[in-house]
Design a protein around this motif. Structure first.
Motif, PDB file in Angstrom:
ATOM      1  N   ARG A   1     -15.471  39.752   4.279  1.00 29.26           N
ATOM      2  CA  ARG A   1     -15.484  40.592   5.321  1.00 29.26           C
ATOM      3  C   ARG A   1     -15.136  40.001   6.592  1.00 29.26           C
ATOM      4  O   ARG A   1     -15.256  38.783   6.876  1.00 29.26           O
ATOM      5  CB  ARG A   1     -16.934  40.909   5.583  1.00 29.26           C
ATOM      6  CG  ARG A   1     -17.602  41.616   4.445  1.00 29.26           C
ATOM      7  CD  ARG A   1     -18.862  42.114   4.861  1.00 29.26           C
ATOM      8  NE  ARG A   1     -19.897  42.512   3.823  1.00 29.26           N
ATOM      9  CZ  ARG A   1     -21.142  42.666   3.816  1.00 29.26           C
ATOM     10  NH1 ARG A   1     -21.731  42.322   4.637  1.00 29.26           N
ATOM     11  NH2 ARG A   1     -21.668  42.947   2.358  1.00 29.26           N
ATOM     12  N   VAL A   2     -14.056  40.812   7.251  1.00 27.35           N
ATOM     13  CA  VAL A   2     -13.640  40.380   8.653  1.00 27.35           C
ATOM     14  C   VAL A   2     -14.315  41.206   9.729  1.00 27.35           C
ATOM     15  O   VAL A   2     -14.462  42.422   9.583  1.00 27.35           O
ATOM     16  CB  VAL A   2     -11.806  40.504   8.730  1.00 27.35           C
ATOM     17  CG1 VAL A   2     -11.402  40.079   9.834  1.00 27.35           C
ATOM     18  CG2 VAL A   2     -11.453  39.981   7.239  1.00 27.35           C
ATOM     19  N   GLY A   3     -14.610  40.398  10.635  1.00 29.82           N
ATOM     20  CA  GLY A   3     -15.325  41.250  12.085  1.00 29.82           C
ATOM     21  C   GLY A   3     -15.608  40.252  13.205  1.00 29.82           C
ATOM     22  O   GLY A   3     -15.190  39.165  12.869  1.00 29.82           O
TER      23      GLY A   3
ATOM     24  N   ASP B   1     -24.986  36.654   8.860  1.00 31.82           N
ATOM     25  CA  ASP B   1     -25.623  36.471   7.649  1.00 31.82           C
ATOM     26  C   ASP B   1     -24.547  35.980   6.539  1.00 31.82           C
ATOM     27  O   ASP B   1     -25.156  36.204   5.323  1.00 31.82           O
ATOM     28  CB  ASP B   1     -26.455  37.833   7.261  1.00 31.82           C
ATOM     29  CG  ASP B   1     -25.498  39.050   7.145  1.00 31.82           C
ATOM     30  OD1 ASP B   1     -24.133  39.017   7.747  1.00 31.82           O
ATOM     31  OD2 ASP B   1     -25.822  39.911   6.498  1.00 31.82           O
ATOM     32  N   ALA B   2     -23.473  36.003   6.660  1.00 31.16           N
ATOM     33  CA  ALA B   2     -22.538  35.400   5.673  1.00 31.16           C
ATOM     34  C   ALA B   2     -23.033  34.063   4.880  1.00 31.16           C
ATOM     35  O   ALA B   2     -23.754  33.131   5.522  1.00 31.16           O
ATOM     36  CB  ALA B   2     -21.228  35.034   6.226  1.00 31.16           C
TER      37      ALA B   2
ATOM     38  N   TRP C   1     -17.839  35.078   4.068  1.00 29.57           N
ATOM     39  CA  TRP C   1     -18.084  35.156   2.454  1.00 29.57           C
ATOM     40  C   TRP C   1     -19.502  35.568   1.943  1.00 29.57           C
ATOM     41  O   TRP C   1     -20.384  34.948   2.539  1.00 29.57           O
ATOM     42  CB  TRP C   1     -18.053  33.783   1.803  1.00 29.57           C
ATOM     43  CG  TRP C   1     -18.145  33.735   0.329  1.00 29.57           C
ATOM     44  CD1 TRP C   1     -19.390  33.180  -0.347  1.00 29.57           C
ATOM     45  CD2 TRP C   1     -17.313  34.278  -0.625  1.00 29.57           C
ATOM     46  NE1 TRP C   1     -19.106  33.452  -1.699  1.00 29.57           N
ATOM     47  CE2 TRP C   1     -17.896  34.059  -2.059  1.00 29.57           C
ATOM     48  CE3 TRP C   1     -15.936  34.598  -0.802  1.00 29.57           C
ATOM     49  CZ2 TRP C   1     -17.339  34.351  -3.285  1.00 29.57           C
ATOM     50  CZ3 TRP C   1     -15.249  35.046  -1.730  1.00 29.57           C
ATOM     51  CH2 TRP C   1     -16.161  34.917  -3.140  1.00 29.57           C
ATOM     52  N   TYR C   2     -19.439  36.683   1.255  1.00 31.52           N
ATOM     53  CA  TYR C   2     -20.645  37.473   0.789  1.00 31.52           C
ATOM     54  C   TYR C   2     -20.617  37.546  -0.570  1.00 31.52           C
ATOM     55  O   TYR C   2     -21.317  38.531  -1.129  1.00 31.52           O
ATOM     56  CB  TYR C   2     -20.608  38.817   1.649  1.00 31.52           C
ATOM     57  CG  TYR C   2     -20.930  39.040   2.788  1.00 31.52           C
ATOM     58  CD1 TYR C   2     -22.394  39.012   3.428  1.00 31.52           C
ATOM     59  CD2 TYR C   2     -19.903  38.669   3.856  1.00 31.52           C
ATOM     60  CE1 TYR C   2     -22.715  38.963   4.734  1.00 31.52           C
ATOM     61  CE2 TYR C   2     -20.339  38.793   5.128  1.00 31.52           C
ATOM     62  CZ  TYR C   2     -21.493  38.893   5.580  1.00 31.52           C
ATOM     63  OH  TYR C   2     -22.001  38.877   7.170  1.00 31.52           O
TER      64      TYR C   2
END
Length: 127
Positions: free
Chosen positions: A13-15, A22-23, A37-38
């Motif tokens: 995810r990018v943000g 919480d990554a 990274w999730y």
């Protein structure tokens, strides 16, 4: 691990950094964004990521030292391997440049994610 690497796009995810706290692991970009990274837990394995903007200019001193061709892909792979091996990047450069050891235990995948070059890597947890 190959399955997680093959599906890496689904687990990134990018943000803004505040939205990705919480990554499992993160990489911070020079434009203020963060990549997280999730992926699901991988017992017995460490995970690391590194990301850079694909269109970012290569610093001239680094281009002279390592060449500009495919620079960000090589850079993110080396950074990812440094994180997995817990080795400072300067020490890595002396030994491997922006390469990766052929006899290393780490596995990785480098991919394009929108305007980014991202490497995701895994290495066995040290005994």
């Amino acid at each position: 691990m190959p399955g997680l690497l093959a599906a890496a796009e689904r687990h990134l995810r990018v943000g803004p950094p505040a939205a990705l706290t919480d990554a499992v692991t993160r990489s911070y970009l020079d434009d203020g964004r963060c990549v997280g990274w999730y992926g699901p837990p991988a017992p017995g394995w460490r995970v690391a990521i590194d990301a850079e903007r694909a269109d970012a200019p290569v610093p001239p001193a680094l281009a002279r030292r390592f060449g500009a061709g495919d620079f960000w892909a090589r850079w993110t792979r080396a950074e990812c391997c440094c994180k997995l091996a817990d080795v400072p990047v300067v020490a890595w450069w002396r030994r491997y440049g922006l390469g990766t050891p052929s006899d290393g235990a780490a596995i990785w995948r480098t991919l394009r994610l929108a305007d980014l070059v991202v490497t995701v890597g895994f290495a066995p947890v040290p005994a």
